[in-house]
Design an enzyme around this catalytic site. Structure first.
Site, short mmCIF file in Angstrom:
data_model
loop_
_atom_site.label_atom_id
_atom_site.label_comp_id
_atom_site.label_asym_id
_atom_site.label_seq_id
_atom_site.Cartn_x
_atom_site.Cartn_y
_atom_site.Cartn_z
N SER A 95 -23.36 -19.50 24.24
CA SER A 95 -24.48 -20.08 24.98
C SER A 95 -25.77 -19.27 24.89
O SER A 95 -26.86 -19.81 25.03
CB SER A 95 -24.09 -20.26 26.45
OG SER A 95 -23.59 -19.04 26.99
N LYS A 111 -30.66 -22.86 27.54
CA LYS A 111 -31.49 -23.36 28.64
C LYS A 111 -32.70 -24.17 28.17
O LYS A 111 -33.12 -25.10 28.82
CB LYS A 111 -31.98 -22.19 29.50
CG LYS A 111 -30.88 -21.38 30.17
CD LYS A 111 -30.60 -21.90 31.53
CE LYS A 111 -29.49 -21.23 32.32
NZ LYS A 111 -28.85 -20.03 31.86
N GLU A 113 -36.18 -22.12 39.76
CA GLU A 113 -35.47 -20.97 40.29
C GLU A 113 -34.84 -20.26 39.10
O GLU A 113 -34.61 -20.86 38.06
CB GLU A 113 -34.38 -21.42 41.25
CG GLU A 113 -33.05 -21.83 40.58
CD GLU A 113 -33.16 -23.05 39.65
OE1 GLU A 113 -34.08 -23.85 39.84
OE2 GLU A 113 -32.31 -23.18 38.75
#
Ligand SMILES: *Cc1c(COP(=O)(O)O)cnc(C)c1O
Length: 404
Positions: free
Chosen positions: A384, A95, A117
């Protein structure tokens, strides 16, 4: 449609074939246009790219290794398995690649306040991190149920100086948090940039987030050529909104010999309300700014979803994935909760790597594929994120006890 044409999408209005576009209230048309214009300027600016490269390497920890998983490969007895180690990045997942790109863009636009969010809290933590680092105000919207489930990440965001706003509407999870973030943005557009966390939403987000995440695939490609002198045969990644998957896949789209599999959350099995596998029973619709595959009932009401992994638990998938699905360029499948848990434990015990539950879905597919491929075949699994956030949940699910 040729592979080259696929790789050059979206068009100027953000369409990937019938998917994508910009479905927002009129008040958001102007800020989105401003964002598109600034993003186009930044993309063409070598100074922007070199500043981003600097922070990705010095602060985030890029490049991440492409690690040969020797024991897993030996045990499965087939293809050679490499792990792209996004779990080693600062804050523990891919991210931060996108957050770093977007905060540099926000700074260029003169914004002083950041909103986002978050579902599991990983995107919220990455956003709060870059906001702290650049001295910007930060507000994170999070469903009240998710706040309760992911307390550790709520504390992290608060320690980083962010305000965390629990959203109490509807299912009190990610979808409602996105609605609140959009409402805030409409009200505060002058000062505020909205860092959307995945390859989803109104144009230009799906394209912009993909381009900030393509560093995963660009590096993996270079690393594989260095290590094996050829391209991989198969790429596997989990798909929530789709950002880690498209980040790995995109630089390989034009290489016809490279097969790709996206793994969605099969939850408790493919029955209504029990999963989040949009390509298993989803249909075309519009949700939160874009047109894509959604899980909805006959009257267009969004269905409840379920996954053991909060980061994959969303009713819609990014529009570029819907397009790649229709083109047959990427194959989409799913792993169930129990398959993901089994893969989680296997990777921990064979390789000494505790993966995020999201990433464990990709590992689960690898466990099925590697044994039936020849030993000369090369697989890259996108890891990830890391599993620290999931440790308590998994311990509970698999029934670990404290030693007495
Ligand atoms: C958020 C998250 C995902 C899912 O999001 P994508 O945009 O589909 O990548 C997957 N893995 C991890 C570790 C995450 O934090």
């Amino acid at each position: 449609m040729s592979a080259t044409a696929t790789a050059s999408l979206p068009d100027a209005r953000g369409h990937f074939g019938p998917y994508g576009g910009c479905y927002v209230p009129e008040t958001l048309m102007h800020p989105l246009q401003e964002l598109r214009d600034e993003y186009q300027r930044a993309r063409a600016d070598a100074a922007f790219q070199s500043e981003l490269d600097y922070y990705l390497s010095e602060f985030c920890g890029r490049p991440t290794p492409l690690y040969f998983a020797e024991r897993l490969t030996r045990q499965l007895g087939g293809a050679k398995i490499y792990l792209k180690r996004e779990d080693l990045l600062h804050t523990g997942a891919h991210k931060i690649n996108n957050c770093m790109g977007q905060i540099l863009l926000a700074r260029r636009m003169g914004k002083t306040r950041i909103i986002a969010e978050t579902g599991a809290g990983q995107h919220g933590v990455a956003t709060a991190t870059v906001a702290a680092m650049f001295g910007m105000k930060c507000v994170i919207y999070m469903g009240a149920v998710d706040c309760e489930r992911q307390r550790l990440n709520v504390y992290r965001m608060k320690m980083l100086g962010a305000d965390v706003v629990p959203v109490k509407a509807g299912q009190q999870t990610l979808k409602e948090a996105v609605n609140e973030a959009m409402r805030d943005w409409v009200t505060n557009v002058r000062s505020t940039h909205y860092i959307l966390g995945t390859a989803y939403g109104a144009h230009p987000y799906p394209e912009m987030v993909r381009n900030f995440q393509r560093v995963i695939g660009d590096e993996a490609r270079r690393q594989m050529l260095e290590k094996e002198n050829r391209l991989p045969d198969l790429l596997i990644a989990c798909v929530g909104g789709g950002s880690n998957a498209i980040g790995l896949f995109y630089p390989f789209l034009q290489d016809a010999t490279v097969k790709m599999i996206g793994v969605e959350a099969g939850g408790e099995g493919i029955q209504p309300n029990k999963h989040a596998a949009r390509f298993q029973g989803g249909s075309l619709g519009v949700l939160q700014g874009t047109r894509s595959f959604l899980l909805q009932d006959e009257s267009g009401q969004i269905q409840l979803t379920h996954s053991v992994s909060a980061g994959l638990d969303y009713a819609a998938v990014g529009p570029e994935h819907a397009w790649l699905h229709d083109q047959g360029r990427v194959h989409y499948t799913y792993a169930t909760d129990s398959e993901a848990l089994e893969a989680f434990m296997k990777l921990a015990q064979l390789e000494g790597i505790i993966p995020a539950l999201e990433s464990a879905h990709a590992v689960a597919e690898c466990l099925k594929r590697a044994p039936v491929l020849g030993q000369e075949a090369l697989i890259i699994v996108n890891l990830s994120g890391r599993g620290d956030k999931d440790v308590a949940q998994v311990a509970d699910k698999v029934g670990l006890r404290m030693p007495s």
